[in-house]
Design an enzyme around this catalytic site. Sequence first.
Site: not given
Ligand code: LLP
Length: 423
Positions: A271, A273-274, A343-344, A379
């Site tokens: 799963e 994301g990144r 502005c921060e 992100y």
């Molecule tokens: N599955 C679940 C249940 C998750 O909560 C997440 C990420 C992923 C998969 C995907 O994770 P990845 O493969 O992207 O690491 N905003 C933060 C990352 C927050 C991730 C939240 N959940 C950042 O910019 O690093």
Amino acid sequence: MSSLEFPDGGFCPTINSFSVVDLARRYGTPTYVYDAAVIRRQVERLRQFEVIRYAQKANSNLAVLDLLRRLGGVVDAVSAGELLRARAAGYALASEPPEVVYTADIFDREALELVVKEGTHVNCGSPDMLDQYGERCPGQGVTLRINPGFGHGHSQKTNTGGPQSKHGIWHTQLEECVQRGQKWGLRVTGLHMHIGSGTDFEHLSQVCEAMVQAARRIGPSIHSISAGGGLPTPYRNSDQPLDIARYHQLWDGARRQLESEWGHPVRLELEPGRYPVAEAGYLITEIRAVKRMGDNLFYLVDAGFNNLARPILYGAYHPLAVALANPQTQQATQPVIVGGPLCESGDIFTQTDGGTVVHRQLPAANVGDYLVIGCAGAYGFVMGSNYNSKPLAAEVLLDRGSDHLVRPRQGSASLFASESIPG
Ligand code: LLP
């Protein structure tokens, strides 16, 4: 050898042969640019995994979701909005095996109504979700997100396991949750573990063992296991790539072990994301001021933490490079602090966790030159906001030699168009 391809600290005149200056002039700044070729390459690297369930929270532009679907991916959704996006990008909200899975720790009322109406598969991250779902959809199959009691992330804020995390069902409550579901005739058909984002091989592989033990406790009703996401990608020259083949081998071994014990197939899901999108994204900004504060030299650009929040939230490091409006002016590098327009005082792209402002070695540049922020595809845009009444950035997809505006810059008038003054 470094696995980072972005020219950190140098010049970035082109993105996949498109001139940065042309893109900036055509679409304005700040603009996110995504290179479809990089997304394709990243998905290919994960091909050994039977199911690539893209965690769309990383980048949910419809064009990106569509590309992932055409590459054979399925998706995860964490909200009603993400469910609707998935459908708009061509994924079926109800199918077996599921093209879309709703994974969360709660149902807000809108999400519950939607999964009930559409028949979407649910992955429960809290015992209460079993009652709320079971009451409405008795007799269905569900999967459980387990918190194995440990976790790891690139920051404490992205660690999703262990007793300080709000995520998942605590591992000792597994049997209790199966029984709680049985009250509604729910069958637990799969398990899911995600211990954090931006973690490392050692921690990711620990999950595998925890999964096998948890799955054995539930038994042969399990037909799928999900390794979650969390795969790291390079942001710095010193970052080493994850050994995907070794990672797959571990999980495949675990899956085969369960299959041989139970005599039926067990689907293995990943799963990420990144991983598919981070390196595919660039945030093009224009340098609007170059100024000195004592000994410090600042480049102030037209993107801020309203566009890319990772540095202020986690002290995240993003590689930076310059695209000169007039390439003849190329000069030596100098130590610079890069900030945005908000502005921060925390609106600084070059900071460490805790907010310490640091310098980066960058080429000399002037107002009107461009600063490109690399590895911004995950992100980035999705965590943007309208703080300081700044519109959301434009998004452009580069695909097979063409550039496509896949989301225009938000108009400033739309920022308050739905507000009203009483009376
Ligand atoms: N599955 C679940 C249940 C998750 O909560 C997440 C990420 C992923 C998969 C995907 O994770 P990845 O493969 O992207 O690491 N905003 C933060 C990352 C927050 C991730 C939240 N959940 C950042 O910019 O690093």
